[in-house]
Design an enzyme around this catalytic site. Sequence first.
Site, PDB file in Angstrom:
ATOM      1  N   ARG A  88       0.856  -1.180   0.000  1.00 36.25           N
ATOM      2  CA  ARG A  88       0.000   0.000   0.000  1.00 36.25           C
ATOM      3  C   ARG A  88       0.897   1.236   0.000  1.00 36.25           C
ATOM      4  O   ARG A  88       1.659   1.445   0.940  1.00 36.25           O
ATOM      5  CB  ARG A  88      -0.887  -0.013   1.247  1.00 36.25           C
ATOM      6  CG  ARG A  88      -1.694   1.256   1.451  1.00 36.25           C
ATOM      7  CD  ARG A  88      -2.550   1.145   2.716  1.00 36.25           C
ATOM      8  NE  ARG A  88      -3.355   2.332   2.899  1.00 36.25           N
ATOM      9  CZ  ARG A  88      -3.100   3.294   3.802  1.00 36.25           C
ATOM     10  NH1 ARG A  88      -2.066   3.198   4.619  1.00 36.25           N
ATOM     11  NH2 ARG A  88      -3.888   4.348   3.895  1.00 36.25           N
ATOM     12  N   HIS A 131      -2.535  10.961   0.721  1.00 40.95           N
ATOM     13  CA  HIS A 131      -1.990  10.749   2.062  1.00 40.95           C
ATOM     14  C   HIS A 131      -1.341  12.067   2.491  1.00 40.95           C
ATOM     15  O   HIS A 131      -0.147  12.130   2.745  1.00 40.95           O
ATOM     16  CB  HIS A 131      -1.020   9.570   2.065  1.00 40.95           C
ATOM     17  CG  HIS A 131      -0.801   8.946   3.411  1.00 40.95           C
ATOM     18  ND1 HIS A 131      -0.935   7.596   3.653  1.00 40.95           N
ATOM     19  CD2 HIS A 131      -0.452   9.495   4.607  1.00 40.95           C
ATOM     20  CE1 HIS A 131      -0.662   7.333   4.919  1.00 40.95           C
ATOM     21  NE2 HIS A 131      -0.365   8.468   5.530  1.00 40.95           N
ATOM     22  N   GLU A 176      -7.121   8.571   6.192  1.00 36.31           N
ATOM     23  CA  GLU A 176      -7.400   9.282   7.442  1.00 36.31           C
ATOM     24  C   GLU A 176      -7.801  10.744   7.238  1.00 36.31           C
ATOM     25  O   GLU A 176      -7.072  11.652   7.654  1.00 36.31           O
ATOM     26  CB  GLU A 176      -6.191   9.204   8.385  1.00 36.31           C
ATOM     27  CG  GLU A 176      -5.769   7.786   8.730  1.00 36.31           C
ATOM     28  CD  GLU A 176      -4.671   7.730   9.793  1.00 36.31           C
ATOM     29  OE1 GLU A 176      -4.189   8.800  10.208  1.00 36.31           O
ATOM     30  OE2 GLU A 176      -4.304   6.610  10.205  1.00 36.31           O
ATOM     31  N   ASN A 305      -7.272   1.866   9.839  1.00 35.92           N
ATOM     32  CA  ASN A 305      -5.964   2.065  10.474  1.00 35.92           C
ATOM     33  C   ASN A 305      -6.181   2.037  11.978  1.00 35.92           C
ATOM     34  O   ASN A 305      -7.098   2.697  12.494  1.00 35.92           O
ATOM     35  CB  ASN A 305      -5.345   3.412  10.088  1.00 35.92           C
ATOM     36  CG  ASN A 305      -4.923   3.454   8.623  1.00 35.92           C
ATOM     37  OD1 ASN A 305      -5.017   2.469   7.901  1.00 35.92           O
ATOM     38  ND2 ASN A 305      -4.456   4.618   8.183  1.00 35.92           N
ATOM     39  N   TYR A 307      -4.105   2.020  15.848  1.00 36.15           N
ATOM     40  CA  TYR A 307      -2.898   2.064  16.678  1.00 36.15           C
ATOM     41  C   TYR A 307      -3.203   1.894  18.161  1.00 36.15           C
ATOM     42  O   TYR A 307      -2.454   1.269  18.883  1.00 36.15           O
ATOM     43  CB  TYR A 307      -2.133   3.381  16.434  1.00 36.15           C
ATOM     44  CG  TYR A 307      -1.520   3.421  15.048  1.00 36.15           C
ATOM     45  CD1 TYR A 307      -0.284   2.840  14.815  1.00 36.15           C
ATOM     46  CD2 TYR A 307      -2.208   3.974  13.972  1.00 36.15           C
ATOM     47  CE1 TYR A 307       0.268   2.825  13.541  1.00 36.15           C
ATOM     48  CE2 TYR A 307      -1.661   3.955  12.694  1.00 36.15           C
ATOM     49  CZ  TYR A 307      -0.422   3.388  12.482  1.00 36.15           C
ATOM     50  OH  TYR A 307       0.116   3.346  11.222  1.00 36.15           O
ATOM     51  N   GLU A 372      -3.316  -0.023   8.105  1.00 40.10           N
ATOM     52  CA  GLU A 372      -2.131   0.374   8.885  1.00 40.10           C
ATOM     53  C   GLU A 372      -2.263  -0.178  10.289  1.00 40.10           C
ATOM     54  O   GLU A 372      -3.332  -0.118  10.888  1.00 40.10           O
ATOM     55  CB  GLU A 372      -1.994   1.900   9.030  1.00 40.10           C
ATOM     56  CG  GLU A 372      -1.500   2.600   7.808  1.00 40.10           C
ATOM     57  CD  GLU A 372      -1.333   4.111   8.045  1.00 40.10           C
ATOM     58  OE1 GLU A 372      -1.063   4.531   9.181  1.00 40.10           O
ATOM     59  OE2 GLU A 372      -1.500   4.848   7.066  1.00 40.10           O
TER      60      GLU A 372
HETATM   61  C1  FCB Z   1      -1.052   7.272  10.690  1.00 40.35           C
HETATM   62  C2  FCB Z   1      -0.614   7.791   9.343  1.00 40.35           C
HETATM   63  C3  FCB Z   1       0.709   7.235   8.877  1.00 40.35           C
HETATM   64  C4  FCB Z   1       1.712   7.115  10.007  1.00 40.35           C
HETATM   65  C5  FCB Z   1       1.101   6.417  11.187  1.00 40.35           C
HETATM   66  C6  FCB Z   1       2.053   6.224  12.344  1.00 40.35           C
HETATM   67  O1  FCB Z   1      -1.948   8.156  11.279  1.00 40.35           O
HETATM   68  O2  FCB Z   1      -1.577   7.499   8.371  1.00 40.35           O
HETATM   69  O3  FCB Z   1       1.168   8.050   7.824  1.00 40.35           O
HETATM   70  O4  FCB Z   1       2.234   8.345  10.317  1.00 40.35           O
HETATM   71  O5  FCB Z   1      -0.021   7.108  11.630  1.00 40.35           O
END
Ligand code: FCB
Length: 468
Positions: A88, A131, A176, A305, A307, A372
């Site tokens: 990607r 992006h 995002e 995405n 985290y 992500e």
């Molecule tokens: C996301 C972004 C990516 C990267 C990660 C850690 O929010 O899409 O570009 O910076 O965080």
Amino acid sequence: MHIAEEHDRTLAPMRCFPPAFVWGTATAAFQIEGATAEDGRTDSIWDTFCRTPGAVAGGDTGDVAADHYHRMPEDVALMRSLGLGGYRFSVAWPRVLRPDGAVNQRGLDFYRRLVDRLLDSGITPFVTLYHWDLPQHLEDRGGWTSRDTAFRFAEYAQTVHAALGDRVLHWTTLNEPYCAALLGYGAGVHAPGRRDPRAAAAAAHHLLLGHGLTTQAIRAADGGARVAITFNLYPVDPADPDDPVDRDAARRVDGLQNRLWLDAVLRGRYPDDVRADLARFGFDEHVRPADLATLAAPVDALGVNYYSGYRVTGHGGPDRRRAEWIGAEHVRPVYRGLPRTAMGWEVQPEGLTRVLLRVHTEYPVLPLYVTENGAAYDDDPAEDGTTHDVERRDYLRGHLTAVHDAIERGVDVRGYFCWSLLDNFEWAEGYAKRFGIVRVDFDTLARTPKLSGLWYSRVARANALPGG
Ligand code: FCB
């Protein structure tokens, strides 16, 4: 190269993934390419932002980044050697279109070569059209606060699709949009660095309008294209579930971070409560009645995405960073004492299962991709250059287990893209925060797979997580 093998615990059964599951990595143009003034590329808002004193840690810029523009063949060979089946990446808008709207063939040729090389290597390209690197000349005319930018975005997308559409099946319009709108125009911690809630509200709608127009345009040109959008989604919990102030804080943050985007694209409407929260920032003034049908142009898949999650309280005080939560001025995150990454983000793998299940159960059923997921840690390479990043390996293992849990509960997850292939320019954090499963030495630009990369490679080849 020698990296000590970790002992996978083999007592528990393997967790197998579905047969056609895509194992990939993700990157973004500005974070890895460098060559910001080559072959006719013009400035993006991130080039400008990097020149703003104090905006990016260490005064870092994207001028060289990981030098991927020059090392692309080596990077594709690296992915191939790791046995990865998907990649990607994003296209840099200011590389492919000139300010006068003419096509910059030399810029476009880079992506043609990249796609050809991926296909020759048996790697499926997943193209993200935006992006975050808006051409600066468009920002000078209002950027995403201007409705016109949505139409310019669809034109740009059609140019890229016309060049690559015969070989690329998977398209993502935006990465995002939350961050582009709220961090870029609300909190000012991302480019273009504006701190204006009214601008953020306008940008949110215009980004989604650009997504809808682009989805319609690609579909009209190519009935076979698979079009998606990627959101950063979070589980959001109240600090005290019995406290109405905390519950309202969670509602507001969930509205801004998740429901605003999901409801617009997958239900064709903005949530009433979020509209009410944003009314004082003029959000509704930008939404024309016909727009909602455009925003909801059918998509073929959704990118997620993930985290970390949030626990929030409504009893907070002022906080610059949290200026992104417009309409929720007293809302603050509360840390739970979970382990944290170098970004300060709490490690909460089960949140990924929750997010995937939520999209699956509350919205029309769609194929989902984890576009992500990954972690920054303060890597400490050995003298021979190897990085024994056990924490990152464990982070990936925990989150892949969470993806597998979602699949076992019926969620149609089709692929996982680890963030990121390479250490890279982590936006306002510059190069200090490393997310790569491959180490980049920013002096020599040499690439060396980390323990996590070798582990991920084994998982991808096996299409299964080791037991334990
Ligand atoms: C996301 C972004 C990516 C990267 C990660 C850690 O929010 O899409 O570009 O910076 O965080």
